[in-house]
Design a protein around this motif. Structure first.
Motif, PDB file in Angstrom:
ATOM      1  N   VAL A 110      -1.362   4.146  -7.395  1.00  0.00           N
ATOM      2  CA  VAL A 110      -1.044   4.656  -8.733  1.00  0.00           C
ATOM      3  C   VAL A 110       0.023   5.743  -8.647  1.00  0.00           C
ATOM      4  N   ASN A 111      -0.077   6.612  -7.660  1.00  0.00           N
ATOM      5  CA  ASN A 111       0.919   7.661  -7.460  1.00  0.00           C
ATOM      6  C   ASN A 111       2.308   7.070  -7.180  1.00  0.00           C
ATOM      7  N   ALA A 112       2.335   5.904  -6.524  1.00  0.00           N
ATOM      8  CA  ALA A 112       3.611   5.243  -6.209  1.00  0.00           C
ATOM      9  C   ALA A 112       4.167   4.451  -7.393  1.00  0.00           C
ATOM     10  N   GLY A 113       3.353   4.256  -8.457  1.00  0.00           N
ATOM     11  CA  GLY A 113       3.853   3.576  -9.641  1.00  0.00           C
ATOM     12  C   GLY A 113       3.039   2.400 -10.131  1.00  0.00           C
ATOM     13  N   ALA A 114       1.942   2.072  -9.456  1.00  0.00           N
ATOM     14  CA  ALA A 114       1.081   0.980  -9.920  1.00  0.00           C
ATOM     15  C   ALA A 114       0.256   1.448 -11.112  1.00  0.00           C
ATOM     16  N   VAL A 115      -0.291   0.492 -11.856  1.00  0.00           N
ATOM     17  CA  VAL A 115      -1.155   0.790 -12.995  1.00  0.00           C
ATOM     18  C   VAL A 115      -2.546   0.271 -12.658  1.00  0.00           C
ATOM     19  N   GLU A 116      -3.542   1.158 -12.783  1.00  0.00           N
ATOM     20  CA  GLU A 116      -4.912   0.739 -12.489  1.00  0.00           C
ATOM     21  C   GLU A 116      -5.361  -0.283 -13.520  1.00  0.00           C
ATOM     22  N   ASP A 117      -6.046  -1.316 -13.037  1.00  0.00           N
ATOM     23  CA  ASP A 117      -6.440  -2.422 -13.905  1.00  0.00           C
ATOM     24  C   ASP A 117      -7.942  -2.440 -14.138  1.00  0.00           C
ATOM     25  N   GLU A 118      -8.719  -2.920 -13.170  1.00  0.00           N
ATOM     26  CA  GLU A 118     -10.151  -3.069 -13.366  1.00  0.00           C
ATOM     27  C   GLU A 118     -10.917  -2.522 -12.177  1.00  0.00           C
TER      28      GLU A 118
END
Length: 149
Positions: A110-118
């Protein structure tokens, strides 16, 4: 070469030494995707092959194929352009990463740019036998499931 019978015919016995998923990233974003995978998942780049032909309006050459190592396993990343009738669609592959610290791995992604999903908590008889499992979607449309057993 060994042969085995398959429905009234004989075929050579084949064994494979590796399976390497290919992530098709919309051109010219594969270089950015590789940087993301290095930051989010500690990927190490093993090799890269660039397209020898460049269109005049391209500032950087397209990546024909790059090989990355994540946790001792290879994945391949490529730029693809929509100018082909056979062009694959992005985001059609999910990748599972096993770790002991799911929360730390999710935070790093998430810090690198991903979006948390489930987030999932597996019950009795589930594949992960009570382990912890969460998903993130990277900026290039791929879903990464990070889990512990």
């Amino acid at each position: 070469m060994a042969l085995h019978k398959i429905e009234n015919s004989f075929a050579p016995t084949v064994s494979f030494s590796a399976v390497k998923p290919l992530l098709n990233v919309e051109a010219p974003k594969a270089n950015n995707a590789i940087a993301f995978y290095k930051a989010a998942f500690d990927a190490k780049e093993v090799g890269r092959m660039l397209c020898p032909k460049r269109k005049a309006n391209q500032e950087i050459p397209l990546i024909v194929l790059a090989e990355l190592m994540i946790g001792g396993f290879s994945i391949l990343v490529t730029d693809f352009a929509h100018d082909s009738d056979n062009a694959p669609k992005t985001g059609g592959l999910g990748v599972f990463l096993q770790t002991e610290d799911v929360s730390a791995a999710i935070a790093k992604a998430v810090n690198a740019g991903a979006v948390e999903d489930e987030e999932f908590v597996a019950g009795e008889g589930a594949i992960f036998r009570g382990g912890h499992m969460r998903r993130v979607k990277d900026p290039y449309g791929f879903v990464w499931t990070i889990y512990s057993v």
